[in-house]
Design a protein around this motif. Structure first.
Motif, PDB file in Angstrom:
ATOM      1  N   VAL A 177       0.850  -1.193   0.000  1.00 40.08           N
ATOM      2  CA  VAL A 177       0.000   0.000   0.000  1.00 40.08           C
ATOM      3  C   VAL A 177       0.883   1.238   0.000  1.00 40.08           C
ATOM      4  CG1 VAL A 177      -1.886  -1.144   1.204  1.00 40.08           C
ATOM      5  CG2 VAL A 177      -0.133   0.024   2.527  1.00 40.08           C
ATOM      6  N   GLY A 178       0.344   2.312  -0.530  1.00 37.64           N
ATOM      7  CA  GLY A 178       1.044   3.587  -0.506  1.00 37.64           C
ATOM      8  C   GLY A 178       0.586   4.411   0.682  1.00 37.64           C
ATOM      9  N   ALA A 179       1.496   5.161   1.267  1.00 38.71           N
ATOM     10  CA  ALA A 179       1.140   6.029   2.391  1.00 38.71           C
ATOM     11  C   ALA A 179       0.111   7.061   1.933  1.00 38.71           C
ATOM     12  CB  ALA A 179       2.379   6.713   2.936  1.00 38.71           C
ATOM     13  N   PRO A 180      -0.933   7.310   2.716  1.00 36.67           N
ATOM     14  CA  PRO A 180      -1.970   8.276   2.318  1.00 36.67           C
ATOM     15  C   PRO A 180      -1.415   9.693   2.181  1.00 36.67           C
ATOM     16  CG  PRO A 180      -2.693   6.927   4.188  1.00 36.67           C
ATOM     17  CD  PRO A 180      -1.238   6.663   4.003  1.00 36.67           C
ATOM     18  N   VAL A 181      -2.018  10.477   1.308  1.00 36.80           N
ATOM     19  CA  VAL A 181      -1.589  11.860   1.097  1.00 36.80           C
ATOM     20  C   VAL A 181      -1.679  12.647   2.398  1.00 36.80           C
ATOM     21  CG1 VAL A 181      -2.127  14.006  -0.123  1.00 36.80           C
ATOM     22  CG2 VAL A 181      -2.215  11.827  -1.346  1.00 36.80           C
ATOM     23  N   SER A 182      -2.630  12.315   3.257  1.00 30.41           N
ATOM     24  CA  SER A 182      -2.811  13.040   4.517  1.00 30.41           C
ATOM     25  C   SER A 182      -1.620  12.899   5.457  1.00 30.41           C
ATOM     26  CB  SER A 182      -4.083  12.562   5.218  1.00 30.41           C
ATOM     27  OG  SER A 182      -4.051  11.160   5.413  1.00 30.41           O
ATOM     28  N   CYS A 183      -0.700  11.954   5.190  1.00 29.96           N
ATOM     29  CA  CYS A 183       0.514  11.813   6.006  1.00 29.96           C
ATOM     30  C   CYS A 183       1.536  12.902   5.699  1.00 29.96           C
ATOM     31  CB  CYS A 183       1.169  10.447   5.753  1.00 29.96           C
ATOM     32  SG  CYS A 183       0.232   9.024   6.333  1.00 29.96           S
ATOM     33  N   LYS A 185       1.812  16.676   5.186  1.00 23.46           N
ATOM     34  CA  LYS A 185       1.164  17.986   5.282  1.00 23.46           C
ATOM     35  C   LYS A 185       1.821  19.032   4.395  1.00 23.46           C
ATOM     36  CE  LYS A 185      -1.434  16.221   8.500  1.00 23.46           C
ATOM     37  NZ  LYS A 185      -2.782  15.722   8.125  1.00 23.46           N
ATOM     38  N   HIS A 186       3.063  18.820   3.978  1.00 27.81           N
ATOM     39  CA  HIS A 186       3.811  19.827   3.222  1.00 27.81           C
ATOM     40  C   HIS A 186       3.605  19.728   1.718  1.00 27.81           C
ATOM     41  CE1 HIS A 186       6.213  16.182   3.459  1.00 27.81           C
ATOM     42  NE2 HIS A 186       6.782  16.531   2.328  1.00 27.81           N
ATOM     43  N   VAL A 187       2.904  18.696   1.235  1.00 26.49           N
ATOM     44  CA  VAL A 187       2.759  18.512  -0.210  1.00 26.49           C
ATOM     45  C   VAL A 187       1.451  19.136  -0.683  1.00 26.49           C
ATOM     46  CG1 VAL A 187       4.061  16.355  -0.078  1.00 26.49           C
ATOM     47  CG2 VAL A 187       1.557  16.273  -0.076  1.00 26.49           C
ATOM     48  N   PRO A 188       1.313  19.403  -1.976  1.00 28.39           N
ATOM     49  CA  PRO A 188       0.036  19.894  -2.494  1.00 28.39           C
ATOM     50  C   PRO A 188      -1.099  18.961  -2.088  1.00 28.39           C
ATOM     51  CG  PRO A 188       1.722  20.033  -4.196  1.00 28.39           C
ATOM     52  CD  PRO A 188       2.352  19.310  -3.033  1.00 28.39           C
ATOM     53  N   MET A 189      -2.188  19.524  -1.591  1.00 28.67           N
ATOM     54  CA  MET A 189      -3.393  18.793  -1.151  1.00 28.67           C
ATOM     55  C   MET A 189      -3.174  18.024   0.160  1.00 28.67           C
ATOM     56  SD  MET A 189      -5.476  19.732  -3.449  1.00 28.67           S
ATOM     57  CE  MET A 189      -6.925  18.731  -3.104  1.00 28.67           C
ATOM     58  N   GLY A 190      -1.993  18.171   0.758  1.00 25.14           N
ATOM     59  CA  GLY A 190      -1.701  17.410   1.971  1.00 25.14           C
ATOM     60  C   GLY A 190      -2.626  17.730   3.128  1.00 25.14           C
ATOM     61  N   THR A 191      -3.082  18.989   3.213  1.00 22.19           N
ATOM     62  CA  THR A 191      -3.964  19.378   4.306  1.00 22.19           C
ATOM     63  C   THR A 191      -5.441  19.424   3.898  1.00 22.19           C
ATOM     64  OG1 THR A 191      -3.593  21.711   3.766  1.00 22.19           O
ATOM     65  CG2 THR A 191      -2.155  20.717   5.424  1.00 22.19           C
ATOM     66  N   CYS A 192      -5.732  19.136   2.631  1.00 21.85           N
ATOM     67  CA  CYS A 192      -7.138  19.188   2.198  1.00 21.85           C
ATOM     68  C   CYS A 192      -7.512  17.968   1.363  1.00 21.85           C
ATOM     69  CB  CYS A 192      -7.411  20.482   1.425  1.00 21.85           C
ATOM     70  SG  CYS A 192      -6.283  20.831   0.062  1.00 21.85           S
ATOM     71  N   TRP A 193      -6.837  16.830   1.626  1.00 20.71           N
ATOM     72  CA  TRP A 193      -7.179  15.597   0.931  1.00 20.71           C
ATOM     73  C   TRP A 193      -8.563  15.127   1.352  1.00 20.71           C
ATOM     74  CZ3 TRP A 193      -5.431  14.021  -3.379  1.00 20.71           C
ATOM     75  CH2 TRP A 193      -5.532  12.687  -3.806  1.00 20.71           C
ATOM     76  N   GLY A 194      -8.924  15.492   2.597  1.00 22.22           N
ATOM     77  CA  GLY A 194     -10.289  15.289   3.065  1.00 22.22           C
ATOM     78  C   GLY A 194     -10.728  13.849   3.124  1.00 22.22           C
ATOM     79  N   ASP A 195     -11.928  13.599   2.611  1.00 20.88           N
ATOM     80  CA  ASP A 195     -12.549  12.276   2.731  1.00 20.88           C
ATOM     81  C   ASP A 195     -12.390  11.437   1.474  1.00 20.88           C
ATOM     82  OD1 ASP A 195     -13.470  12.884   5.298  1.00 20.88           O
ATOM     83  OD2 ASP A 195     -15.232  13.900   4.488  1.00 20.88           O
ATOM     84  N   ILE A 196     -11.372  11.718   0.685  1.00 15.82           N
ATOM     85  CA  ILE A 196     -11.155  10.906  -0.510  1.00 15.82           C
ATOM     86  C   ILE A 196     -10.806   9.490  -0.074  1.00 15.82           C
ATOM     87  CG2 ILE A 196      -9.673  10.571  -2.530  1.00 15.82           C
ATOM     88  CD1 ILE A 196      -9.491  13.590  -2.750  1.00 15.82           C
ATOM     89  N   GLU A 197     -11.564   8.524  -0.568  1.00 10.26           N
ATOM     90  CA  GLU A 197     -11.440   7.154  -0.069  1.00 10.26           C
ATOM     91  C   GLU A 197     -11.859   6.163  -1.139  1.00 10.26           C
ATOM     92  OE1 GLU A 197     -15.876   7.117   2.049  1.00 10.26           O
ATOM     93  OE2 GLU A 197     -14.061   7.414   3.264  1.00 10.26           O
ATOM     94  N   GLU A 198     -11.565   4.909  -0.865  1.00  8.96           N
ATOM     95  CA  GLU A 198     -11.996   3.848  -1.780  1.00  8.96           C
ATOM     96  C   GLU A 198     -13.524   3.817  -1.847  1.00  8.96           C
ATOM     97  OE1 GLU A 198     -10.242   0.252  -0.403  1.00  8.96           O
ATOM     98  OE2 GLU A 198      -8.173   0.958  -0.690  1.00  8.96           O
ATOM     99  N   GLY A 199     -14.049   3.521  -3.041  1.00  9.26           N
ATOM    100  CA  GLY A 199     -15.494   3.493  -3.241  1.00  9.26           C
ATOM    101  C   GLY A 199     -16.043   4.760  -3.865  1.00  9.26           C
ATOM    102  N   MET A 200     -15.279   5.845  -3.839  1.00 11.71           N
ATOM    103  CA  MET A 200     -15.726   7.086  -4.468  1.00 11.71           C
ATOM    104  C   MET A 200     -15.791   6.913  -5.980  1.00 11.71           C
ATOM    105  SD  MET A 200     -13.755  10.056  -2.286  1.00 11.71           S
ATOM    106  CE  MET A 200     -14.537  11.357  -3.212  1.00 11.71           C
ATOM    107  N   ARG A 201     -16.627   7.708  -6.628  1.00  7.37           N
ATOM    108  CA  ARG A 201     -16.758   7.675  -8.083  1.00  7.37           C
ATOM    109  C   ARG A 201     -16.232   8.970  -8.682  1.00  7.37           C
ATOM    110  NH1 ARG A 201     -18.823   3.548  -5.936  1.00  7.37           N
ATOM    111  NH2 ARG A 201     -20.213   2.120  -7.062  1.00  7.37           N
ATOM    112  N   VAL A 202     -15.661   8.846  -9.888  1.00  6.19           N
ATOM    113  CA  VAL A 202     -15.144  10.004 -10.629  1.00  6.19           C
ATOM    114  C   VAL A 202     -15.504   9.834 -12.098  1.00  6.19           C
ATOM    115  CG1 VAL A 202     -13.234  10.486  -9.045  1.00  6.19           C
ATOM    116  CG2 VAL A 202     -12.898   8.871 -10.931  1.00  6.19           C
ATOM    117  N   GLU A 203     -15.406  10.911 -12.844  1.00 10.03           N
ATOM    118  CA  GLU A 203     -15.577  10.857 -14.296  1.00 10.03           C
ATOM    119  C   GLU A 203     -14.214  11.005 -14.953  1.00 10.03           C
ATOM    120  OE1 GLU A 203     -20.144  12.633 -14.498  1.00 10.03           O
ATOM    121  OE2 GLU A 203     -18.509  13.767 -15.417  1.00 10.03           O
ATOM    122  N   VAL A 204     -13.894  10.050 -15.838  1.00  9.31           N
ATOM    123  CA  VAL A 204     -12.585  10.021 -16.488  1.00  9.31           C
ATOM    124  C   VAL A 204     -12.753   9.691 -17.966  1.00  9.31           C
ATOM    125  CG1 VAL A 204     -11.301   9.354 -14.414  1.00  9.31           C
ATOM    126  CG2 VAL A 204     -12.303   7.584 -15.862  1.00  9.31           C
TER     127      VAL A 204
END
Length: 601
Positions: A177-183, A185-204
């Protein structure tokens, strides 16, 4: 000689059970009543070298004077830089190299030659020829010149393209597994990754189609690894044949509803087009109640990719030739918050240094003078048009400390991560107390006589530890070079040196809920060659301290890093920012039957 067992037997049971968050006995604070302070040299370019005991072997290189405490082990010659020295002081079990930087240089050159050969269709050699022989030099000079030579080589050698390494395939092959973005804090989106989780849907984009125009479809997140997600088109259910990995922060990923508001066509993949006659009804049923990306997700990504440091800003940064001092450097390049700094006196721009904008190694102009740190004055009198001093508010703030009462004092002993061998936590000494809570630290047994390899840590730094930290946490402590009374015992050493241990209460014992777990994958800076960001794994966690292993490399190249280090990044950070990611070496990929240069779907 008393040891920890003697102390435990004299200590009441209630006191023996009382440990702080590091799990250390407070009894270490009072091992010795006497303290010997080390005199510090003045902050000037011309320093007086103290007298050297006649019993110690002396090596003089490039103006540096080095002593080694054990001259009986014979001599050795570094296979990388040619330095001649006392064999016992050389690095690793084989004693082939004078320092970890030379060892890594030798291996890195072999690795790059192997990768280059593979790209050119040639079979990789078992042992590539060393690309550059450096002149005779001492440890610090070898480290500095190696960094500079690597940058020069990068301009002339072919490198692996940014998109050559497929993180998704690698994670699936390793079942990790990859470490979550929320780990981070200094990277883009590190403090606002929010509730992004498995099961979410996107348009691609829909790649499973015969249409010549761009069409889109809805996909669900099956697995997350940093910025990257394993996606499955809606309607495939348990069929993984068309699964693909995608960086969620790229412009081609949108929240559900984007196509409708943008007038873009939603077309089901051709593989499953026959499954349903009414796809609209299917989507309404399947998407009711599910989560998607926030509507302002793309705007937040764009906002987070703006960085305050600009080209030609002036900063003070550690002098890689002499860690004890700083120099003025100019920001030459900003990539994802990482700065390529060129020292102000560099004639051709090749004398550079890479670090993150939140690194503790960079400061605003005037910082050194304000705290009493050594500083190399520049000979440059004419400024380049457009340059300016970076505003002080752009730099990371350190915690305010009270130095008026109990505080670190010259000569106190502690344990510290060696900045020239980040795999080691060593016996160390406070050599000089500066203002604003900063300390100059020296590694016992391997210091330059003039203090040129002392390094600056703040008193609250997570890279320094109380005496006994390694023992309590089952970490191998590196004793002073040449110290023969092994296994090393702190009580004996403090008594022999007439020193005291720095009180446990002075150290930073805060342990944030960082979210890292053993085995997580990430992208990490090779701090011995800070231009490189490599595929890495968290192999051990001790409170807030992480052991970072570079995939495909020996354990001796591991690094101890703080959980909030700005030199750690989530999977997909390099792809997002356009930075070059260094893949594991070829032997590691070969074990996985890897095809590293296949493009992502």
């Amino acid at each position: 000689m008393e040891d920890t067992r003697d102390l435990a037997e004299r200590t009441p049971r209630s006191e023996r059970k009382r440990r702080d968050s590091f799990g250390m006995f407070d009894g270490y604070d009072s091992c010795s009543e006497e303290s010997t302070s080390s005199s510090s040299s003045e902050d000037s370019e011309d320093e007086v070298v103290p007298s050297i005991p006649a019993s110690l072997p002396i090596i003089k290189n490039n103006g540096q004077v080095y002593t080694y405490p054990d001259g009986k082990a014979g001599m050795a010659t570094c296979e990388m830089c040619g330095m001649v020295g006392v064999r016992d002081a050389f690095y690793s079990k084989t004693k082939r190299f004078c320092s970890v930087s030379c060892s890594r240089s030798y291996s890195s050159n072999s690795k790059k030659a192997s990768i280059l050969a593979r790209l050119q269709g040639k079979p990789p050699t078992k042992k590539a020829k060393v690309l550059q022989k450096q002149p005779l030099m001492a440890k610090l000079a070898a480290y500095a010149q190696y960094q500079a030579s690597q940058q020069n080589q990068a301009k002339s050698k072919a490198v692996v393209p940014v998109e050559s390494f497929d993180w998704g395939r690698y994670i699936c092959s390793n079942n990790t597994v990859g470490a979550p973005v929320s780990c981070f804090k200094h990277v883009p989106m590190g403090t606002c990754w929010g509730d992004i989780e498995e099961g979410m849907r996107v348009e691609v984009l829909n790649s499973d189609t015969n249409l010549s125009t761009k069409v889109y479809w809805i996909a669900g997140i099956i697995k997350l690894a940093g910025f990257k997600a394993l996606l499955r088109y809606e309607g495939f259910d348990n069929d993984s044949s068309k699964d693909f990995w995608c960086n969620l922060c790229v412009p081609e990923v949108h929240p559900v509803g984007w196509c409708a508001s943008s007038g873009k066509p939603l077309v089901p993949p051709k593989t499953i087009q026959h499954k349903y006659s009414n796809w609209k009804a299917f989507l309404v049923k399947r998407l009711t109640g599910v989560k998607t990306l926030p509507p302002d997700f793309a705007a937040k990504v764009h906002e987070n990719m703006q960085f305050p440091f600009k080209k030609l800003m002036r900063v003070e940064v550690v002098d890689k030739n002499h860690l004890c001092r700083t120099r003025v450097a100019l920001v030459e390049q900003v990539i994802g918050g990482r700065l390529r700094l060129v020292y102000e006196e560099s004639q051709d721009g090749s004398d550079d240094f890479w670090c993150h904008m939140f690194s503790p190694l960079i400061h605003n102009i005037g910082w050194s003078r304000s705290i009493g740190h050594r500083f190399k004055r520049s000979d440059i009198t004419k400024k380049i048009e457009g340059q300016s001093d970076a505003p002080a508010q752009l730099f990371q703030k350190v915690r305010d400390v009270d130095q008026s009462g109990d505080w670190f004092k010259d000569g106190m002993k502690l344990e510290a991560i060696d900045p020239l061998n980040l795999s080691a936590i060593c016996v160390a000494t406070v050599r000089k107390v500066l203002a604003d809570g900063y300390l100059m630290i020296g590694i016992d047994g391997s210091e330059a006589v003039d203090g040129s390899d002392w390094f600056c840590y703040h008193g609250t730094s997570p890279s320094i530890f109380p005496v006994g930290f390694c023992e309590i946490n089952s970490i191998e402590l590196t004793p002073p070079r040449g110290y023969t009374k092994l296994p090393f015992k702190w009580f004996d050493y403090l008594r022999e040196t007439g020193s005291i241990a720095a009180p446990v209460r002075l150290f930073n014992k805060d342990v944030p809920n960082h979210g890292f777990r053993q085995g997580m994958k990430l992208e990490a800076v090779d701090l011995m060659e800070p231009r490189l960001v490599c595929v890495a794994t968290v192999t051990r966690i001790v409170h807030r301290l992480l052991r970072i292993h570079f995939d495909g490399w020996e354990d001796e190249y591991d690094q101890w890093v703080d959980c909030e280090s700005p030199d750690l990044y989530p999977v997909g950070w390099c792809q997002l920012t356009g930075y070059q990611l260094q893949p594991p070496n070829s032997s590691c990929l070969a074990q996985l039957h890897w095809q590293p240069y296949m493009p992502m779907p």
